[in-house]
Design a protein around this motif. Structure first.
Motif, PDB file in Angstrom:
ATOM      1  N   ARG A 217       0.354  -1.332   2.962  1.00 26.25           N
ATOM      2  CA  ARG A 217       0.005   0.090   3.071  1.00 26.25           C
ATOM      3  C   ARG A 217      -1.215   0.415   2.217  1.00 26.25           C
ATOM      4  O   ARG A 217      -2.103   1.173   2.634  1.00 26.25           O
ATOM      5  N   HIS A 218      -1.287  -0.178   1.041  1.00 21.22           N
ATOM      6  CA  HIS A 218      -2.427   0.071   0.159  1.00 21.22           C
ATOM      7  C   HIS A 218      -3.715  -0.474   0.785  1.00 21.22           C
ATOM      8  O   HIS A 218      -4.768   0.164   0.702  1.00 21.22           O
TER       9      HIS A 218
ATOM     10  N   GLU B 225      -8.210  -3.460  -3.970  1.00 22.21           N
ATOM     11  CA  GLU B 225      -9.265  -2.474  -4.232  1.00 22.21           C
ATOM     12  C   GLU B 225     -10.621  -3.145  -4.452  1.00 22.21           C
ATOM     13  O   GLU B 225     -11.658  -2.626  -4.017  1.00 22.21           O
TER      14      GLU B 225
ATOM     15  N   GLN C  77      -4.855   1.972   3.332  1.00 20.07           N
ATOM     16  CA  GLN C  77      -5.403   3.167   2.692  1.00 20.07           C
ATOM     17  C   GLN C  77      -6.798   2.924   2.136  1.00 20.07           C
ATOM     18  O   GLN C  77      -7.605   3.852   2.030  1.00 20.07           O
ATOM     19  N   GLN C  78      -7.091   1.669   1.813  1.00 17.27           N
ATOM     20  CA  GLN C  78      -8.406   1.306   1.296  1.00 17.27           C
ATOM     21  C   GLN C  78      -9.406   1.010   2.417  1.00 17.27           C
ATOM     22  O   GLN C  78     -10.554   0.656   2.146  1.00 17.27           O
TER      23      GLN C  78
END
Length: 385
Positions: A94-95, A66, A98-99
């Motif tokens: 996957r994260h 993030e 998504q970011q």
């Protein structure tokens, strides 16, 4: 690693984030674990049957993703060690997607089965690179120090190929395999890879444990990179010389000799589509601290994986703060600080020399590239004026 599956997603924006800085991370290589199942002669990883406890936890790794995304939207290369050692790898990938990041995977390929290949594709990885350090099993397995490593790596590659994954082959060149280079290039085409990246060994870290006789001399670098440029003009693969910034000087010299304003291979990027262009348009030599960086399994940030000079700790401070304000990165972004013949060279804006090799040779990452034969046209007197 620079590439992705064609048409899999729109190209990212300029990636400048909120800082507006002209220096934007385009590729971040993240050593998600230092553990590995191999004992390769040149690698910084450790042969372990388990993940080191110093690896970032899942929560810390998600926070790091993030923090990167808050600063830019680069290609995030999940590397190691062997990244497949992490049970949460697919969650992290996957994260990242998504970011808004472009996740890629760098693996030795030996652990990939048909079932695991489906998980890799399902996690959203855009490209997978697999290392082949020889055109034959004997050569590759000797370097990787594991019988059967070549066969298993090729099996893994073919499992991913069957699912439509974009594939890249990485080859580290030393004396043991340099004569196989044409055959390695042929093999990459036969296996259906999209790219072949040639890594010129940097003698730092575990690379220092290689017998000095295995290291190629500067004369060989010049010969190999000249040959590689000529192959780039006629081969269908994406070809890239890595840890060889003087390749960009050779490209311009060869282009000038042919009467071309720019290397002909630049034009081939146009048919790849916007997404590919964003990942395969590096047109400068050493990008350490200017276009790329390396994050260790503990969260330490370095200019690249071969330059062991810390720029900060992303586990304790925002990644964007490190990228924008690290004194190490600021120094690397000023070609006027380069020393020796690199500082005098008329090609320094596009080359800059390998800062890691300079560091390995002298302890000063701003010193001249020791594996470049070129003598600058600018005289010493003029360079000191």
């Amino acid at each position: 690693m620079d590439g992705m599956r064609a048409g899999a997603a729109p190209a990212p924006g300029d990636g400048q984030g909120r800082s507006g800085s002209p220096y934007t991370p385009r590729l971040i290589f993240w050593e998600v674990t230092k553990g590995c199942n191999l004992r390769c002669a040149h690698c910084r990883a450790e042969p372990l049957a388990f993940r080191p406890p110093e690896d970032l936890s899942t929560a810390a790794a998600l926070r790091l993703i993030e923090a990167i995304a808050a600063r830019a939207k680069p290609v995030l290369v999940f590397s190691g060690g062997e990244p497949l050692y992490r049970r949460d790898l697919f969650e992290l990938a996957r994260h990242a997607g998504q970011q808004g990041l472009l996740p890629a995977l760098a693996t030795n390929g030996t652990l990939i089965t048909a079932a695991l290949a489906e998980q890799v594709v399902g996690a959203g990885f855009r490209r997978v690179s697999i290392s082949l350090d020889g055109a034959t099993a004997a050569t590759h397995d000797a370097f990787r120090r594991m019988p059967g490593a070549f066969e298993r790596a090729v099996r893994g590659l073919l499992c991913l190929k069957a699912l439509g994954m974009s594939l890249q082959i990485n080859t580290t060149l030393t004396r043991h395999n340099v004569r196989e280079l044409p055959a390695i290039l042929d093999l990459a085409e036969q296996l259906g890879a999209d790219a072949l990246h040639l890594f010129m060994l940097v003698p730092v870290g575990c690379g220092l444990t290689l017998d000095e006789g295995e290291r190629l001399p500067a004369e060989a670098y010049e010969e190999i990179l000249t040959w590689f440029y000529d192959q780039e003009q006629v081969r269908p693969l994406q070809l890239k010389a890595t840890c060889a910034p003087h390749y960009f000087r050779i490209m311009r010299q060869r282009a000038a000799a042919r009467g071309e304003p720019l290397p002909a291979s630049y034009g081939r990027q146009l048919h790849m589509g916007a997404a590919h262009q964003s990942l395969h348009s590096m047109t400068k030599g050493c990008l350490a601290g200017t276009g790329i960086c390396f994050i260790s399994h503990r969260g330490e940030v370095f200019p690249c994986g071969y330059l062991p000079v810390s720029a900060g700790d992303a586990a304790r401070q925002p990644f964007g703060e490190i990228w924008d304000h690290s004194p190490v990165f600021r120094a690397l972004r000023d070609p006027g600080l380069l020393k020796g013949k690199c500082g005098r060279c008329e090609f320094k804006q596009i080359c800059e020399g390998c800062r890691a090799r300079a560091y390995a040779q002298t302890g000063d990452y701003l010193d001249e590239e020791p594996y470049c034969l070129y003598q600058p046209a600018v005289s010493l007197a003029a360079g000191q004026a």
